[in-house]
Write an enzyme that holds these catalytic residues in place. Structure first.
Site, PDB file in Angstrom:
ATOM      1  N   HIS A   1      39.809  43.872  59.628  1.00 54.52           N
ATOM      2  CA  HIS A   1      39.533  44.995  58.736  1.00 54.52           C
ATOM      3  C   HIS A   1      38.062  45.101  58.351  1.00 54.52           C
ATOM      4  O   HIS A   1      37.629  46.124  57.813  1.00 54.52           O
ATOM      5  CB  HIS A   1      40.432  44.918  57.478  1.00 54.52           C
ATOM      6  CG  HIS A   1      40.033  43.862  56.491  1.00 54.52           C
ATOM      7  ND1 HIS A   1      40.642  42.634  56.439  1.00 54.52           N
ATOM      8  CD2 HIS A   1      39.102  43.855  55.496  1.00 54.52           C
ATOM      9  CE1 HIS A   1      40.121  41.925  55.451  1.00 54.52           C
ATOM     10  NE2 HIS A   1      39.180  42.647  54.864  1.00 54.52           N
TER      11      HIS A   1
ATOM     12  N   ASP B   1      44.823  40.162  61.735  1.00 51.83           N
ATOM     13  CA  ASP B   1      43.581  40.422  60.992  1.00 51.83           C
ATOM     14  C   ASP B   1      42.438  39.506  61.437  1.00 51.83           C
ATOM     15  O   ASP B   1      41.620  39.067  60.618  1.00 51.83           O
ATOM     16  CB  ASP B   1      43.820  40.283  59.484  1.00 51.83           C
ATOM     17  CG  ASP B   1      42.761  41.030  58.671  1.00 51.83           C
ATOM     18  OD1 ASP B   1      42.063  41.888  59.250  1.00 51.83           O
ATOM     19  OD2 ASP B   1      42.628  40.739  57.472  1.00 51.83           O
TER      20      ASP B   1
ATOM     21  N   SER C   1      35.747  38.644  52.736  1.00 50.56           N
ATOM     22  CA  SER C   1      36.670  38.774  53.870  1.00 50.56           C
ATOM     23  C   SER C   1      36.008  38.333  55.165  1.00 50.56           C
ATOM     24  O   SER C   1      34.886  38.756  55.493  1.00 50.56           O
ATOM     25  CB  SER C   1      37.132  40.224  54.008  1.00 50.56           C
ATOM     26  OG  SER C   1      37.892  40.611  52.888  1.00 50.56           O
TER      27      SER C   1
END
Length: 453
Positions: A197, A227, A306
């Site tokens: 993402h 992911d 992230s």
């Protein structure tokens, strides 16, 4: 008459005066004729009298009114200095070793400066130690620094120093603007792991290294369902991070999260492993649904973390920071509340190897579809809605309607649990399934397989 001073028996002095000694003088001086006889009616000048010049040939005999005018004058010479007597030392005003005025002034000046410096140092030390409050000493005596403050390699500071050179900031410029996250170097020739993402769909990627330098990056491959994404920079000699074993973790183990939260590069936060195999479902609107059997931690993780590494106390990466839970209303930006989740590194490493080797990742499946949670025993277990005839579950004897109670000892309560835990394992792994069929409970060994996608 001879040349010495003698008396002739007559006393020419005034009656009543002290009698003169009779006899030769104790130390008769040598007698010699004066340079010139004194004139009649005059007498030689005495030393210091009348301002005349002293002469060794003077005598006051001629000034005696009672003196026999026909008696010869006695000449008394001063006593010669004793042989060998040293003359009185006299200092020479022009001697070269005489201290000059400048030297005499420098000595007190230097002394004053040294005294001032010493006084200032003592005053400063007293002011620092005791303050201005009457010499009161605040605090205890300093003790030796504890081991953690010495920044040993196993300390948190030592671990951070080891990990930071392998962590990067990932930036992707696309049609929607700039997306920013974190990543970490996994090969010396420039491979970087980050989140899917973070990379998104299209755009121009670049990385910012720990030293502030930048480099463009290309996307090697992505796996939206796990992911995980892999990008690569054209640079050699990089410092790859060391891999740990996420299967060896225990709840309570200390961890560090490293990344660029809210664009604050090279940020390190500390916490512990709060839980293991925390199954959850996530995803963006319109995007793929992601299932995690994640490592839960209370280390502070925010937007921008992230894709960054979660490392253990030895500086080995054990997870990829991916998502957080936050108490915010719709449309508000989420922040850390101590609930962060990371993809186990054993799973991320396997997917990365697939992407580098083939350009895509394999997905692990059990060969069955799940329905709602079973409720016959109070909601425990996950009911199989269908079983593929040639899939792993069918091969192990499982049938539609069976309720999966445990997978490798992990209790099942939601359909998400089974999907997330199965995808955590690599294709070919053998897992133990505890299930219930009717009133009986049974066990089966299932060899998981890769999806044919």
């Amino acid at each position: 008459m001879g040349g010495t001073d003698v008396t002739d028996g007559w006393d020419w002095r005034q009656p009543g005066s002290n009698p003169a000694p009779v006899g030769p003088p104790t130390n008769p001086a040598p007698v010699g004729p004066p340079t010139g006889p004194p004139l009649a009616g005059s007498s030689p000048a005495s030393p210091g009298a009348g301002g005349g010049t002293a002469s060794p040939w003077w005598s006051d005999a001629l000034a005696d009114p009672w003196r026999d005018p026909y008696a010869p004058a006695a000449v008394v010479l001063p006593t010669a200095p004793a042989a060998g007597a040293a003359p009185e030392p006299v200092s020479d005003p022009d001697a070269p070793d005489r201290p000059r005025l400048r030297q005499l002034l420098l000595i007190p000046l230097i002394t004053a400066l040294l005294a001032g410096a010493l006084g200032g140092a003592l005053g400063y030390a007293l002011a620092v130690r005791g303050g201005a409050g009457g010499g009161v000493i605040l605090g205890a005596r300093p003790a030796d620094a504890p081991g953690l403050a010495q920044r040993r390699p196993e300390s948190l500071a030592g671990v951070a120093e080891k990990v930071l050179p392998s962590v990067v900031t990932v930036r992707v410029v696309g049609l929607g603007g700039v997306s920013e996250g974190s990543g970490f170097i996994v090969s010396a020739d420039g491979h970087v792991i980050t989140n899917d993402h973070v990379v998104g769909r299209g755009g121009r990627a670049s990385v910012v290294f720990n030293d502030g330098s930048t480099a463009p990056a290309t996307v090697v491959g992505q796996d939206p369902e796990s992911d995980i994404a892999v990008i690569k920079v054209s640079r050699n000699g990089l410092r790859p991070i060391e891999f740990g074993d996420s299967d060896a973790l225990a709840v309570g183990d200390p961890v560090l999260a490293v990344g660029s939260p809210l664009s604050l590069a090279n940020t390190v936060t500390a916490g512990i492993v709060s839980a293991l195999d925390r199954t959850m479902q996530a995803g963006e609107p319109g995007g793929p649904v992601r299932y995690y059997a994640a490592i839960q931690t209370d280390a502070a993780v925010n937007h921008g973390n992230s894709g960054g590494p979660l490392v253990d106390s030895a500086g080995r990466v054990i997870g990829v920071n991916s998502t957080i839970k936050s108490l915010v209303a719709e449309g508000q930006e989420a922040g850390n509340i101590g609930l962060a989740f990371a993809i186990p590194i054993n799973q991320a490493k396997r997917i990365t190897q697939d992407i580098i080797g083939t350009g895509k990742a394999r997905r692990t499946v059990i060969g069955a579809q799940v329905g709602g949670a079973g409720s016959a025993t109070g909601g425990a277990g996950v009911r199989l809605a269908a079983v593929e005839p040639s899939g792993p579950a069918a091969g192990a004897g499982l049938k539609a309607g069976d309720v999966i109670l445990r997978l490798n000892g992990r209790p099942m309560t939601e359909p998400t649990d089974l999907i997330a835990l199965v995808r955590k394992f690599a294709p070919g792994s053998v897992v133990t399934v505890e299930y219930r069929r009717g009133a009986s409970q049974q066990n089966a060994s299932v060899t998981l397989a890769a999806d044919a996608k």
